[in-house]
Write an enzyme that holds these catalytic residues in place. Sequence first.
Site, PDB file in Angstrom:
ATOM      1  N   GLY A  11       0.799  -1.223   0.000  1.00 15.39           N
ATOM      2  CA  GLY A  11       0.000   0.000   0.000  1.00 15.39           C
ATOM      3  C   GLY A  11       0.825   1.263   0.000  1.00 15.39           C
ATOM      4  O   GLY A  11       0.410   2.292  -0.549  1.00 15.39           O
ATOM      5  N   ASN A  12       2.033   1.213   0.603  1.00 15.13           N
ATOM      6  CA  ASN A  12       2.872   2.415   0.642  1.00 15.13           C
ATOM      7  C   ASN A  12       3.340   2.833  -0.747  1.00 15.13           C
ATOM      8  O   ASN A  12       3.755   3.970  -0.950  1.00 15.13           O
ATOM      9  CB  ASN A  12       4.084   2.201   1.559  1.00 15.13           C
ATOM     10  CG  ASN A  12       4.933   1.017   1.118  1.00 15.13           C
ATOM     11  OD1 ASN A  12       4.420  -0.042   0.794  1.00 15.13           O
ATOM     12  ND2 ASN A  12       6.230   1.190   1.114  1.00 15.13           N
ATOM     13  N   LYS A 127      -8.208 -10.544   7.001  1.00 16.90           N
ATOM     14  CA  LYS A 127      -7.570  -9.610   6.069  1.00 16.90           C
ATOM     15  C   LYS A 127      -8.081  -8.192   6.297  1.00 16.90           C
ATOM     16  O   LYS A 127      -9.247  -7.891   6.029  1.00 16.90           O
ATOM     17  CB  LYS A 127      -7.851 -10.036   4.628  1.00 16.90           C
ATOM     18  CG  LYS A 127      -7.274  -9.102   3.570  1.00 16.90           C
ATOM     19  CD  LYS A 127      -5.761  -9.088   3.588  1.00 16.90           C
ATOM     20  CE  LYS A 127      -5.211  -8.213   2.467  1.00 16.90           C
ATOM     21  NZ  LYS A 127      -3.742  -8.089   2.556  1.00 16.90           N
ATOM     22  N   LYS A 211      -2.187 -10.283  -1.152  1.00 19.32           N
ATOM     23  CA  LYS A 211      -1.411 -10.051  -2.376  1.00 19.32           C
ATOM     24  C   LYS A 211      -0.043 -10.716  -2.327  1.00 19.32           C
ATOM     25  O   LYS A 211       0.535 -11.041  -3.363  1.00 19.32           O
ATOM     26  CB  LYS A 211      -1.296  -8.553  -2.662  1.00 19.32           C
ATOM     27  CG  LYS A 211      -0.443  -7.750  -1.717  1.00 19.32           C
ATOM     28  CD  LYS A 211       0.960  -7.494  -2.238  1.00 19.32           C
ATOM     29  CE  LYS A 211       1.772  -6.581  -1.362  1.00 19.32           C
ATOM     30  NZ  LYS A 211       1.721  -6.716   0.074  1.00 19.32           N
ATOM     31  N   LYS A 273       4.160 -11.816   4.485  1.00 23.32           N
ATOM     32  CA  LYS A 273       5.300 -11.542   3.614  1.00 23.32           C
ATOM     33  C   LYS A 273       6.397 -12.587   3.812  1.00 23.32           C
ATOM     34  O   LYS A 273       6.955 -13.126   2.845  1.00 23.32           O
ATOM     35  CB  LYS A 273       5.844 -10.133   3.877  1.00 23.32           C
ATOM     36  CG  LYS A 273       4.875  -9.026   3.489  1.00 23.32           C
ATOM     37  CD  LYS A 273       5.361  -7.664   3.933  1.00 23.32           C
ATOM     38  CE  LYS A 273       4.450  -6.556   3.426  1.00 23.32           C
ATOM     39  NZ  LYS A 273       3.033  -6.738   3.778  1.00 23.32           N
TER      40      LYS A 273
END
Length: 311
Positions: A11-12, A127, A211, A273
């Site tokens: 998102g960043n 989520k 994602k 991640k």
Amino acid sequence: MGKRIVIALGGNALGKNLAEQMGAVKNTAKAIVDLIEEGHQVVVAHGNGPQVGMINLAMTALSHEDPSHPVDPMSVCTAMSQGYIGYDLQNALREELLDRGINKPVATILTQVEVDPADPAFQNPTKPIGAFMTEEEAMKLKAQGNSVMEDAGRGWRRCVASPRPKSIVEIETVKALLAANQVVIACGGGGIPVYKSEGNHLHGAGAVIDKDFASELLAEELDADTLIILTAVEKVAVNFGKPNQEWLSSLTPEQARKYEDEGQFAPGSMLPKVQAAVKFAESKEGRTALITLLEKAKDGIAGKTGTAVCR
């Protein structure tokens, strides 16, 4: 010789709203084109947490004002987010490529990702999506029947189911574009979650796929050399935010699992991640996953920074 790289944008790299996104993707494009300029073949995937939440809230508000407009399912909201994020991202990439004298087409693929309707995740929403809220605001939302969660110490957010991806429906289209030497944006927001129902019909699922896991599957199916998972920190850390915090330049799958068992990685933040990076590193000999900042991606590929996850 250049590598085949799948980049998972967080998102960043996209901003939190439409105005921020238009500015953010210009910087994002520069970092991605740095890798293309060095001869690497790049496929871009991205998240959509703030965007899909915003779309869902807008569609819900519309349905309250005008009952003739039913609430759009989460799968449709994800498709909408893929379109408008891809629009900004592919234009920024095309402009940056042409500014550097690189004539390479860029295409966004509306990507469906198959999930299992029996996945236990549907019974346990984890989520986070949409904007951050205070605890008071979150409790009001919960009282209305929504699931909410505290997101890694940053505030409260609405949350939805996050099933694991099984297969990428449009993978052959992505492969064809790569063979034509194009830059591809795919699996936006983790992909549009679908499952097989009657015959060949694909039915949208009320969920948002993480994602990082979708990007990992994409990297595997494209036989990529490297998966770059971009985040808000330069390296993965253990004891994050504590006096004995330690930044990690490398991780083996065994080390990662040990730290995971210790609860070192926040769910909904660093944990997926690291899990995705480990899965990719173990999927085939010679594959490496890299977790780092967007602006450090080029240095990370050169081995100068980031956290490299490999066997």
